[in-house]
Design a protein around this motif. Structure first.
Motif, PDB file in Angstrom:
ATOM      1  N   TYR A  56       8.182  19.609  41.832  1.00 32.42           N
ATOM      2  CA  TYR A  56       8.865  18.872  40.723  1.00 32.42           C
ATOM      3  C   TYR A  56      10.025  18.075  41.633  1.00 32.42           C
ATOM      4  O   TYR A  56      10.257  16.921  41.155  1.00 32.42           O
ATOM      5  CB  TYR A  56       9.398  19.839  39.718  1.00 32.42           C
ATOM      6  CG  TYR A  56      10.462  19.144  39.010  1.00 32.42           C
ATOM      7  CD1 TYR A  56      10.196  18.562  37.764  1.00 32.42           C
ATOM      8  CD2 TYR A  56      11.825  19.383  39.011  1.00 32.42           C
ATOM      9  CE1 TYR A  56      11.088  18.020  37.062  1.00 32.42           C
ATOM     10  CE2 TYR A  56      12.787  18.943  38.321  1.00 32.42           C
ATOM     11  CZ  TYR A  56      12.435  18.036  37.258  1.00 32.42           C
ATOM     12  OH  TYR A  56      13.264  17.623  36.277  1.00 32.42           O
ATOM     13  N   TYR A  78       8.924  13.322  34.995  1.00 36.54           N
ATOM     14  CA  TYR A  78       8.499  14.126  36.109  1.00 36.54           C
ATOM     15  C   TYR A  78       8.078  15.615  35.842  1.00 36.54           C
ATOM     16  O   TYR A  78       8.460  16.300  34.800  1.00 36.54           O
ATOM     17  CB  TYR A  78       9.783  14.583  37.200  1.00 36.54           C
ATOM     18  CG  TYR A  78      10.788  13.387  36.980  1.00 36.54           C
ATOM     19  CD1 TYR A  78      10.372  12.147  38.030  1.00 36.54           C
ATOM     20  CD2 TYR A  78      11.838  13.382  36.332  1.00 36.54           C
ATOM     21  CE1 TYR A  78      11.172  10.899  37.902  1.00 36.54           C
ATOM     22  CE2 TYR A  78      12.660  12.087  36.577  1.00 36.54           C
ATOM     23  CZ  TYR A  78      12.464  11.166  37.307  1.00 36.54           C
ATOM     24  OH  TYR A  78      13.101   9.837  37.355  1.00 36.54           O
ATOM     25  N   PHE A 121      10.799  13.987  41.261  1.00 36.32           N
ATOM     26  CA  PHE A 121      12.038  13.572  40.737  1.00 36.32           C
ATOM     27  C   PHE A 121      12.953  12.673  41.678  1.00 36.32           C
ATOM     28  O   PHE A 121      13.267  11.689  41.486  1.00 36.32           O
ATOM     29  CB  PHE A 121      12.669  14.684  40.367  1.00 36.32           C
ATOM     30  CG  PHE A 121      14.282  14.640  39.908  1.00 36.32           C
ATOM     31  CD1 PHE A 121      14.476  13.471  38.921  1.00 36.32           C
ATOM     32  CD2 PHE A 121      15.215  15.583  40.114  1.00 36.32           C
ATOM     33  CE1 PHE A 121      15.880  13.361  38.414  1.00 36.32           C
ATOM     34  CE2 PHE A 121      16.545  15.413  39.691  1.00 36.32           C
ATOM     35  CZ  PHE A 121      16.839  14.216  38.781  1.00 36.32           C
TER      36      PHE A 121
END
Length: 366
Positions: free
Chosen positions: A35, A121, A39
Motif C-alpha cells: 500500500y 490506492y 501511495f
C-alpha cells in the motif's frame, strides 16, 4: 480498465464513483508495504525529485515503516476490515438507497443511478470501479471524492487516476467532478449535529480542536487552496456551534518528513494546552468523513496520550460522520445537484427496439 463494447438497444444509466484514499488489505507488514509503495510513489503526494525520492522510499521507508504502520493499523482494525473501507462501503450502500428513493419520487427508475467505491490506492481500485459502472451501462459518471476540502494530493490525484483508467477506453463516458464541498451548508450542519450530539452525552470541553490532515507548507505558496478551504470549514462550523474565538482552534496533523507543514500542528498544540490552563479538550476532524487510521489511532489514541501526559485531565475524540443520516442526506443532495441535466427517464422498450433497428439498418452488428 478493459474496453467495453458499445451495444445498441440498452437503456443508459448514470454512475457515481465514490472515491476515497485507500487502505492496506490487511494489518500486516507485507500488505502495508504494498500500500505504501503505491501511495508514496504518487508524484502528487510526494513532490521530491523522483530519483532522490526513489532512493529514500525503497532504501529506507519501505524497509522500516511498514512494520510500525502495521501495528498501528492492527490497533484499529475491525472484524469487518479496515474502518475506512467499512465506512466508505456503508456510505455507498446508504447513498444507493437514498438516491433510489429520491429518483422514485421523481418518477424515475430507482436504479437509474449506480454507485461504486474506488480507492485511489489499494483495493477496490478506481479502474475496477469504473469497469463495474461501464458494465452497468453507465454512459455518464459523476466523480465524488470523499475529501470535503480540495487538495492536489487528494482530489486532483483521484481525477488523474480516473482519466488514466479511461485512456484506452474506446467508448468513454461523460465525466463530471465534484471538486470540493468544504462549505456546503448541509455538510456544516451535519458536522454540528455530530458535535452537539456528543456534547449532550459528554458535556462541553474547555476547547474544541478542529484537526485537519496536513500538507507541506510549500503547497500553499504554489497555489493549492487546501489551507484556505480548511479554515473556511472550521470558521463555518464554529459559527454553527455558536463558539467564540477562544473556545476552538484549528490545527493540522499527520506531518511526514522534515519539511515544514501547515501549522499549528495538532500534536504540538495538545502538548502545549495544559500549561495554558486548558485541561478538558475534545477533538473533531472535519476533513475526514470516515474514521480511519489518522483519526482512530493518531488522534483518538496518540493525541490522548500526548495531552494527558502533558497534564491534561480529560480528552475525547468526536467520531467522524461515518454513516450519520445527515451525511447521507447531504451526499444525496450534493450528487443530485451535480447531475442536473442527466436525470431524465431513459428510452422505453419501444424506443430501444427502434434504435436497434435503425442502427442495424446502417450496418451495426451490436
Amino acid at each position: 480498465m478493459a474496453n467495453s463494447q458499445f451495444t445498441h438497444g440498452q437503456p443508459p444509466r448514470i454512475g457515481i464513483l465514490l472515491v476515497n484514499l485507500g487502505t492496506p488489505d490487511a494489518p500486516t507488514p507485507a500488505a502495508v508495504r504494498r500500500y505504501l509503495a503505491e501511495f508514496l510513489s504518487d508524484r502528487r503526494v510526494v513532490e521530491i525529485p523522483p530519483m532522490l525520492w526513489k532512493l529514500i522510499l525503497h532504501g529506507i521507508i519501505l524497509r522500516t515503516r511498514p512494520a510500525k504502520s502495521a501495528k498501528k493499523y492492527a490497533s484499529i482494525w475491525t472484524p469487518d476490515g479496515s474502518p475506512l473501507m467499512v465506512w466508505t462501503q456503508r456510505q455507498a450502500q446508504y447513498l444507493r438507497g437514498s438516491l433510489g428513493e429520491r429518483l422514485k419520487g421523481q418518477g424515475l427508475p430507482p436504479d437509474l443511478v449506480q454507485v461504486e467505491v474506488g480507492m485511489r490506492y489499494g483495493n477496490p481500485s478506481i479502474a475496477s470501479a469504473l469497469a463495474k459502472l461501464k458494465a452497468a451501462r453507465c454512459d455518464r459518471i459523476l466523480l465524488l471524492p470523499m475529501y470535503p476540502q480540495y487538495a492536489a494530493s487528494t482530489t486532483a490525484t483521484a481525477c488523474d487516476a480516473v482519466f488514466k483508467a479511461l485512456m484506452q477506453d474506446r467508448s468513454m463516458p461523460a465525466l463530471r467532478t465534484i471538486a470540493s464541498w468544504h462549505d456546503d451548508p448541509a455538510y456544516i450542519k451535519a458536522l454540528a449535529a455530530r458535535v452537539n450530539g456528543f456534547w449532550k452525552q459528554h458535556g462541553r470541553p474547555d476547547k474544541l480542536i478542529m484537526s485537519f490532515h496536513g500538507v507541506p507548507k510549500f503547497t500553499l505558496t504554489k497555489g493549492d487552496p487546501y489551507h484556505c478551504l480548511c479554515h473556511k470549514t472550521a470558521r463555518l462550523l464554529a459559527r454553527e456551534l455558536g463558539l467564540t474565538d477562544g473556545q476552538w482552534q484549528l490545527t493540522f496533523q499527520s506531518r511526514f518528513g522534515r519539511a515544514e507543514w501547515l501549522q499549528p500542528y495538532t500534536d504540538a498544540t495538545l502538548q502545549a494546552l495544559p500549561a495554558q490552563g486548558i485541561k478538558r479538550v475534545q477533538v473533531v476532524c472535519p476533513g475526514f468523513p470516515s474514521d480511519c487510521l489518522e483519526t482512530l489511532e493518531e488522534v483518538a489514541i496518540e493525541g490522548k496520550e500526548t495531552f494527558l501526559h502533558a497534564g491534561g485531565q480529560s480528552y475525547d475524540y468526536i467520531p467522524a460522520l461515518n454513516d450519520h443520516p445527515a451525511l447521507i442526506q447531504m451526499l444525496t443532495d450534493l450528487a443530485i445537484n451535480h447531475m442536473q441535466g442527466w436525470l431524465q427517464a431513459p428510452p422505453d422498450a419501444t424506443e430501444l427496439v427502434a434504435q436497434t433497428a435503425r442502427a442495424r439498418a446502417l450496418g451495426a452488428t451490436a
